[in-house]
Design an enzyme around this catalytic site. Structure first.
Site, PDB file in Angstrom:
ATOM      1  CB  THR A 268       7.737  -5.233   1.832  1.00 32.20           C
ATOM      2  OG1 THR A 268       7.485  -3.921   2.339  1.00 32.20           O
ATOM      3  CG2 THR A 268       9.219  -5.410   1.525  1.00 32.20           C
ATOM      4  CE1 TYR A 269      -0.233  -8.712   2.505  1.00 38.07           C
ATOM      5  CE2 TYR A 269       0.012  -8.158   4.838  1.00 38.07           C
ATOM      6  CZ  TYR A 269      -0.764  -8.591   3.774  1.00 38.07           C
ATOM      7  OH  TYR A 269      -2.095  -8.902   3.986  1.00 38.07           O
ATOM      8  CG  MET A 270      -0.475  -3.254   1.007  1.00 35.62           C
ATOM      9  SD  MET A 270      -0.081  -4.683   0.043  1.00 35.62           S
ATOM     10  CE  MET A 270      -1.601  -5.560   0.177  1.00 35.62           C
TER      11      MET A 270
END
Length: 167
Positions: A44-46
């Site tokens: 997922t977005y970091m």
């Protein structure tokens, strides 16, 4: 008897800290590798301060733990983590793999190392506590006190998969 709770899933800063401790990655190296994993659809977005996971992810993780380690490693209720910072940017969930069941990951080098770190921490955060028996003894000899503590792990819990390192 003592219990130890699993660490929450990764935020941007905790991912950078743990990658530095375990993998000896700089923050820049960690984030560029995470960006590649995100662009390939592996995580997922970091860039997030959130420690929460979606209900779908929690269900998949709990199913995976049950299949791989057995029901005694799955807590009765999911572990829920709350972000402590008032200024947290929580538009996204915590950093985690996008899939847990029937995955076929073909990664190498830094990407594989960082992905495995994220994978293990995410799985561990939904496992039962580790349990220990602890004994402490104080011995007085000629006005000097010696203190000794011994600890034995009695149930691995989340430590079967992952242990957070200390600075």
């Amino acid at each position: 008897e003592k219990k130890r709770n699993p660490a929450p899933p990764f935020t941007t800063s905790t991912l950078q800290q743990e990658a530095a401790r375990k993998l000896h990655f700089s923050s820049k190296r960690t984030m560029s590798t995470a960006q590649k994993l995100y662009e390939q659809g592996f995580i997922t977005y970091m860039r997030t301060d959130a420690t929460n996971l979606s209900n779908e992810a929690i269900s998949e993780i709990r199913e995976y733990i049950n299949q791989e380690y057995g029901n005694n490693f799955v807590p009765k209720q999911p572990n829920i983590y709350v972000t402590k910072s008032k200024n947290a940017q929580e538009a996204h969930e915590a950093i985690r793999p996008t899939h847990f069941l029937n995955q076929d990951v073909k990664l190498t080098g830094d990407e594989l190392k960082l992905y495995n770190l994220i994978w293990k921490r995410t799985i561990a955060c939904q496992m039962c506590n580790a349990e220990f028996d602890s004994v402490s003894v104080d011995i007085d000899v000629n006005n000097t006190t010696f203190h000794c503590v011994g600890t034995t792990r009695t149930f691995d819990g989340f430590m079967k998969v992952y242990t957070e390192d200390k600075d």
